[in-house]
Write a protein that holds these residues in place. Structure first.
Motif, PDB file in Angstrom:
ATOM      1  N   ARG A 161      24.037 -22.141   4.214  1.00 17.20           N
ATOM      2  CA  ARG A 161      24.649 -22.734   5.412  1.00 17.20           C
ATOM      3  C   ARG A 161      23.744 -23.824   5.993  1.00 17.20           C
ATOM      4  N   ALA A 162      22.423 -23.584   5.962  1.00 15.07           N
ATOM      5  CA  ALA A 162      21.473 -24.580   6.464  1.00 15.07           C
ATOM      6  C   ALA A 162      21.642 -25.896   5.719  1.00 15.07           C
ATOM      7  N   CYS A 163      21.706 -25.799   4.397  1.00 17.07           N
ATOM      8  CA  CYS A 163      21.736 -26.987   3.543  1.00 17.07           C
ATOM      9  C   CYS A 163      23.100 -27.643   3.549  1.00 17.07           C
ATOM     10  N   ARG A 164      24.145 -26.810   3.527  1.00 22.25           N
ATOM     11  CA  ARG A 164      25.489 -27.341   3.339  1.00 22.25           C
ATOM     12  C   ARG A 164      26.167 -27.686   4.657  1.00 22.25           C
ATOM     13  N   GLU A 165      26.042 -26.783   5.628  1.00 20.16           N
ATOM     14  CA  GLU A 165      26.819 -26.965   6.855  1.00 20.16           C
ATOM     15  C   GLU A 165      26.011 -27.580   7.989  1.00 20.16           C
ATOM     16  N   VAL A 166      24.730 -27.264   8.056  1.00 20.43           N
ATOM     17  CA  VAL A 166      23.938 -27.760   9.179  1.00 20.43           C
ATOM     18  C   VAL A 166      23.402 -29.162   8.885  1.00 20.43           C
ATOM     19  N   GLN A 167      22.807 -29.343   7.712  1.00 25.93           N
ATOM     20  CA  GLN A 167      22.259 -30.665   7.365  1.00 25.93           C
ATOM     21  C   GLN A 167      23.177 -31.458   6.435  1.00 25.93           C
ATOM     22  N   ASN A 169      23.551 -31.460   3.236  1.00 27.96           N
ATOM     23  CA  ASN A 169      22.912 -32.017   2.048  1.00 27.96           C
ATOM     24  C   ASN A 169      23.501 -31.475   0.749  1.00 27.96           C
ATOM     25  N   ASP A 170      24.153 -30.316   0.825  1.00 22.84           N
ATOM     26  CA  ASP A 170      24.871 -29.798  -0.342  1.00 22.84           C
ATOM     27  C   ASP A 170      24.000 -29.596  -1.573  1.00 22.84           C
ATOM     28  N   VAL A 171      22.797 -29.145  -1.407  1.00 21.91           N
ATOM     29  CA  VAL A 171      21.931 -28.917  -2.566  1.00 21.91           C
ATOM     30  C   VAL A 171      21.937 -27.432  -2.941  1.00 21.91           C
ATOM     31  N   ILE A 172      21.811 -26.575  -1.930  1.00 22.05           N
ATOM     32  CA  ILE A 172      21.722 -25.135  -2.204  1.00 22.05           C
ATOM     33  C   ILE A 172      23.112 -24.518  -2.275  1.00 22.05           C
ATOM     34  N   GLY A 173      23.313 -23.667  -3.269  1.00 23.40           N
ATOM     35  CA  GLY A 173      24.541 -22.886  -3.365  1.00 23.40           C
ATOM     36  C   GLY A 173      24.175 -21.515  -3.899  1.00 23.40           C
ATOM     37  N   MET A 174      25.125 -20.569  -3.878  1.00 25.82           N
ATOM     38  CA  MET A 174      24.832 -19.261  -4.444  1.00 25.82           C
ATOM     39  C   MET A 174      25.191 -19.287  -5.926  1.00 25.82           C
ATOM     40  N   MET A 191      13.446 -26.621  -7.611  1.00 29.10           N
ATOM     41  CA  MET A 191      13.667 -27.293  -6.332  1.00 29.10           C
ATOM     42  C   MET A 191      13.154 -28.735  -6.366  1.00 29.10           C
ATOM     43  N   GLY A 192      11.969 -28.926  -6.963  1.00 26.25           N
ATOM     44  CA  GLY A 192      11.359 -30.253  -6.984  1.00 26.25           C
ATOM     45  C   GLY A 192      12.098 -31.252  -7.851  1.00 26.25           C
ATOM     46  N   ASN A 193      12.941 -30.771  -8.773  1.00 25.42           N
ATOM     47  CA  ASN A 193      13.713 -31.692  -9.610  1.00 25.42           C
ATOM     48  C   ASN A 193      15.138 -31.847  -9.118  1.00 25.42           C
ATOM     49  N   SER A 194      15.483 -31.120  -8.070  1.00 28.23           N
ATOM     50  CA  SER A 194      16.862 -31.153  -7.589  1.00 28.23           C
ATOM     51  C   SER A 194      17.043 -32.335  -6.652  1.00 28.23           C
ATOM     52  N   THR A 195      18.242 -32.462  -6.088  1.00 29.07           N
ATOM     53  CA  THR A 195      18.507 -33.553  -5.147  1.00 29.07           C
ATOM     54  C   THR A 195      18.045 -33.201  -3.734  1.00 29.07           C
TER      55      THR A 195
ATOM     56  N   MET B   1      29.198 -42.873   3.043  1.00 27.75           N
ATOM     57  CA  MET B   1      30.263 -43.156   2.070  1.00 27.75           C
ATOM     58  C   MET B   1      30.859 -41.845   1.522  1.00 27.75           C
ATOM     59  N   ARG B   2      29.976 -40.914   1.196  1.00 31.08           N
ATOM     60  CA  ARG B   2      30.413 -39.678   0.550  1.00 31.08           C
ATOM     61  C   ARG B   2      31.410 -38.916   1.419  1.00 31.08           C
ATOM     62  N   HIS B   3      31.245 -39.024   2.735  1.00 30.34           N
ATOM     63  CA  HIS B   3      32.096 -38.247   3.622  1.00 30.34           C
ATOM     64  C   HIS B   3      33.214 -39.070   4.236  1.00 30.34           C
ATOM     65  N   ALA B   4      33.323 -40.337   3.833  1.00 27.72           N
ATOM     66  CA  ALA B   4      34.271 -41.229   4.488  1.00 27.72           C
ATOM     67  C   ALA B   4      35.699 -40.997   4.015  1.00 27.72           C
ATOM     68  N   THR B   5      36.647 -41.048   4.957  1.00 25.69           N
ATOM     69  CA  THR B   5      38.053 -41.047   4.549  1.00 25.69           C
ATOM     70  C   THR B   5      38.460 -42.462   4.132  1.00 25.69           C
ATOM     71  N   HIS B   6      37.808 -43.454   4.705  1.00 27.49           N
ATOM     72  CA  HIS B   6      38.099 -44.851   4.372  1.00 27.49           C
ATOM     73  C   HIS B   6      36.809 -45.583   4.033  1.00 27.49           C
ATOM     74  N   PRO B   7      36.247 -45.351   2.841  1.00 27.45           N
ATOM     75  CA  PRO B   7      35.010 -46.079   2.512  1.00 27.45           C
ATOM     76  C   PRO B   7      35.294 -47.562   2.316  1.00 27.45           C
ATOM     77  N   MET B   8      34.430 -48.393   2.855  1.00 24.38           N
ATOM     78  CA  MET B   8      34.618 -49.846   2.693  1.00 24.38           C
ATOM     79  C   MET B   8      33.284 -50.457   2.267  1.00 24.38           C
ATOM     80  N   GLN B   9      33.074 -50.592   0.964  1.00 24.09           N
ATOM     81  CA  GLN B   9      31.842 -51.227   0.505  1.00 24.09           C
ATOM     82  C   GLN B   9      32.143 -52.717   0.334  1.00 24.09           C
ATOM     83  N   PHE B  10      31.950 -53.442   1.423  1.00 22.41           N
ATOM     84  CA  PHE B  10      32.350 -54.858   1.407  1.00 22.41           C
ATOM     85  C   PHE B  10      31.242 -55.731   0.832  1.00 22.41           C
ATOM     86  N   LYS B  11      31.610 -56.959   0.482  1.00 18.74           N
ATOM     87  CA  LYS B  11      30.615 -57.875  -0.086  1.00 18.74           C
ATOM     88  C   LYS B  11      29.583 -58.226   0.974  1.00 18.74           C
ATOM     89  N   PRO B  12      28.316 -58.211   0.608  1.00 17.67           N
ATOM     90  CA  PRO B  12      27.271 -58.444   1.611  1.00 17.67           C
ATOM     91  C   PRO B  12      27.441 -59.800   2.295  1.00 17.67           C
TER      92      PRO B  12
END
Lengths: 281, 483
Positions: A161-167, A169-174, A191-195, B1-12
């Motif tokens: 929950r810390a990784c996924r819902e609070v921050q 970051n979606d790195v940790i899962g069960m 951990m050191g090679n993960s995202t 971007m990952r969480h966007a419903t409308h991502p817009m990567q426009f030309k710089p």
């Protein structure tokens, strides 16, 4: 106010909102119910995994996890019955049975051991478990700041929950199934090679020290070494414009631990720069 | 971007075209808030006229976003109960940075998406006290609370307050200072807690200026790249060694407390300044930070009732506060704007291309910024063992498609060149970087992005165009080893 209800908590009539859990109301009324997977911090959803917070409800066959049970009109809740107490104690005892003894644990002052102590549980002298521990990595120090000691993990899901819902970051899962369930980083990578971005939120969330700051541990990264601080100072992060509030723990004129405080801009959250990197090596 | 419903990567560099298209849709489809505009904004008619030419269909190709998407986004922004705009330095660090901000202001004003909770304009600023420093008057043309030094009445007030005559002329901004040194107009400088040898654009030019000074004093906690040019280095104290307030980007004044004793001969910054002032005969006396803060707050209406005592007790106060002991107003502009007529001014904007666009010789676009792990020029963070382990060396990022197109491989050393210079960095594959672009963080002194950047300024905001210049990327030229 229509969502206000009345119920009985340990013989006392209490008014509360329908959105509140038994645990929250009990806290407000001054009753501390043990808890591990439930974090009493902004942004954390209760998950009811660990069963450390069980209470008895009149007329119900089984005990209820107070952290996920909302109060309702007329509910009669007893937090201090023998049955509830025994059940909670048993949870701690069984969890302790799967761990190293307290003095060898990654954090002997973790919430888990502090609660255990309050119940008179010092560890377990039972026979070794006949179940194998699964295929997962028990010990991972590939991250430069965080040590992973999975033999202290109780699979309570707080780090997920810390990784996924609070921050977010979606790195940790069960990973794995059943009694082998264990938090994994990405696809069970070190951990050191993960995202992982090393924000330290999982360390702040972990109730056992399975995820813990290396700076507080001895060279083996298996045991807490720095057990007390000279002082603890409330301050603010020196870096970007967000203004995260911090608490810096100091030992021998060195910062040895930084935790997030519940400031208006960060609600306990931090990033790697201040959470784990301000620490003097 | 990952969480966007409308991502817009426009030309710089096409921000103005894209934003004007959003405004065009809002006006064309009558999605603007007539009542709000009548009561609170000026300049709407001129805006209406200006954006006529910016239909989504007309600018779609310019900015690289499909017309349908532009229309969708405009509708969602205008018609949602609450819309808020957040932005970073990508909006401001352009020669048209002020115009970008004007477009965003216009969007908020014509839709009435400002002055209510969950609405407004929210620049995410980069330094923990950038708001506080600006508020306090650390801007070359302003006294505390953004009061212009060139205004005779304001200057008179400040002269009375400090009991001495003050310079009637506005000062110079960062890049202007470097130019003035080269033009022999400035011969001495006192730099505190800033690292222009790394953070200024066109680094060779900037460092040339620092080297040319007759006298340079740098007050810092580490021997930064700027210190290399210094005649005198004053040892300051780190954040964890000092007491004071930081004002974040949310107008929250927060108190930072010392946790450690400063090492060696390091002193508090304010003590160093007072000591210098006294040696030039100013006779300053302060008991501590609290007294300095209280003097500052006494000439800043914005800090009314934000007292040192309360800050020490409560740790954080949001300004403005209306009465002694009152709560901070978290939402401002609820009832008009602090302008002479109380209205928000809409300024229509024209298209202005970035100063240096790609050509045959320099076919790509270089953009710069930070990394999560390293803050600003890396003066502090690159000295952290943990952060150094996570991000140890200079990198340049491109997406996989571009890397393949250029016949390069992620992980190899590459050379990036612009008209200002050439640097080497390790190539990183990063899908977040747009086609035909290369991103280089400016924190690595071995691969200094700012050796490449264009020092051209926004004419109004005086911010350099860090986010766009023409560049060339290639494999490192192999040199034969000497026999």
């Amino acid at each position: 106010m229509t969502d206000q209800i009345k119920f009985t908590l340990d013989g006392k009539t209490v008014t509360a909102s329908k959105d509140e859990t038994i645990w929250e109301v009990a806290k407000r009324e001054g009753t501390r119910i043990p808890h591990l997977c439930h974090l009493d911090k902004p942004g954390y959803r209760s998950d009811g995994n660990c069963r450390a917070c069980m209470v008895e409800i009149e007329g119900e066959r089984v005990l209820a996890a107070s952290c996920v049970r909302n109060v309702t009109e007329g509910l009669v809740v007893k937090t201090e019955t023998d049955r509830a107490d025994k059940s909670r104690k048993m949870v701690f005892e069984m969890l302790a049975a799967d761990m190293r003894p307290r003095e060898e644990s990654p954090d002997d002052q973790s919430d888990f051991w502090l609660w255990s102590e309050s119940m008179g549980i010092t560890g377990s002298d039972r026979f070794e478990s006949k179940f194998d521990a699964g295929q997962h990595v028990e010990f991972d120090i590939s991250n430069p700041a965080i040590a992973v000691n999975m033999d202290a993990c109780i699979a309570c899901n707080a780090c997920v929950r810390a990784c996924r819902e609070v921050q977010v970051n979606d790195v940790i899962g069960m990973g794995e199934r059943g009694s082998h369930s264990v938090p994994v980083f990405d696809l069970a990578d070190p951990m050191g090679n993960s995202t992982c971005v090393t924000c330290g939120e999982c360390v702040q969330a972990c109730p056992t020290g399975a995820l813990y700051e290396k700076t507080l541990m001895d060279d083996s990264n298996k045991k807490r070494e720095i057990k007390e601080f000279d002082k603890v100072v409330d301050s603010v992060c020196p870096f970007c414009g967000v203004g995260c509030q911090t608490t810096m723990a100091v030992k021998d004129n060195k910062i040895v631990q930084v935790d997030g405080r519940n400031g208006p801009a960060n609600e306990n959250r931090l990033c790697v720069k201040v959470a784990l990197a301000m620490i003097t090596p | 971007m990952r969480h966007a419903t409308h991502p817009m990567q426009f030309k710089p560099g096409t921000d103005v075209a894209m934003l004007n298209a959003l405004i065009h849709v809002i006006i064309e489809e009558n999605l603007y808030d007539e009542q709000y505009i009548q009561a609170n904004a000026s300049g709407f008619d001129a805006l209406k006229e200006k954006v006529k030419d910016f239909s989504p269909e007309a600018v779609s190709e310019v900015c690289g976003i499909e017309a349908d998407v532009l229309r969708d986004v405009a509708r969602v922004y205008a018609t949602s109960e609450r819309s808020i705009i957040f932005w970073g330095m990508g909006v401001s660090q352009h020669t048209h940075g002020t115009d970008n901000a004007r477009c965003l202001i216009a969007l908020a004003l014509i839709t009435g998406q400002v002055g209510r909770e969950g609405t407004g304009l929210h620049p995410l600023r980069g330094q923990n006290n950038v708001q506080g420093a600006s508020d306090a008057g650390l801007i070359p043309m302003m006294y505390p609370d953004y009061r212009l030094v060139e205004n005779v009445d304001i200057r008179g007030e400040m002269e009375d307050f400090w009991g001495r005559p003050l310079d009637p002329k506005r000062g110079l901004t960062v890049v202007e200072i470097m130019d003035a040194i080269h033009d022999d107009e400035i011969s001495g400088m006192y730099v505190m807690g800033e690292n222009p040898a790394m953070s200024d654009p066109d680094q060779v030019h900037a460092r040339g200026a620092l080297a040319k000074l007759d006298h340079l004093v740098v007050q810092d906690i580490f021997l930064t790249e700027t210190c290399w040019h210094a005649d005198v280095v004053l040892p300051a104290s780190a954040h964890a060694e000092k007491l004071g307030t930081f004002t974040n980007t949310n107008r929250q004044v927060q108190i930072g407390r010392p946790a450690l004793d400063p090492p060696g001969e390091a002193r508090q910054d304010w003590e160093l300044i007072v000591e210098l002032a006294n040696r030039v005969g100013l006779d300053w006396k302060y008991d501590g930070v609290g007294e300095v803060y209280t003097e500052m707050a006494s000439v800043m209406k914005s800090l009314n009732f934000v007292t040192w005592e309360r800050l020490n007790e409560e740790d954080v106060l949001c300004y403005p506060i209306d009465e002694p002991g009152g709560f901070g107003n978290e939402v401002i502009f609820t009832n008009g704007f602090p302008t002479p007529d109380g209205r928000g001014k809409i300024v229509p904007t024209d298209l202005l291309a970035p100063d240096e666009v790609p050509d045959e010789e320099f076919p790509m676009v270089l953009t710069t910024g930070r990394l999560l792990e390293h803050w600003h020029t890396g003066a502090m963070t690159r000295r952290s063992a943990v952060l150094d382990e996570l991000e140890p060396e200079g990198i340049a990022s491109m997406n996989g498609f571009m890397i393949e197109k250029l016949g390069l491989q992620a992980g190899q050393m590459i050379e990036v060149a612009t008209r200002r210079g050439t640097i080497q960095a390790i190539l990183r594959q990063d899908r977040d970087v747009a086609d035909n672009m290369v991103f280089i963080p400016f924190c690595f002194n071995e691969s200094p992005a700012n050796r490449l950047t264009n020092p051209q300024l926004d004419p109004f905001g005086k911010i350099p165009e860090f986010k766009y210049c023409a560049a060339k990327v290639g494999a490192i030229a192999q040199k034969e080893a000497a026999e």
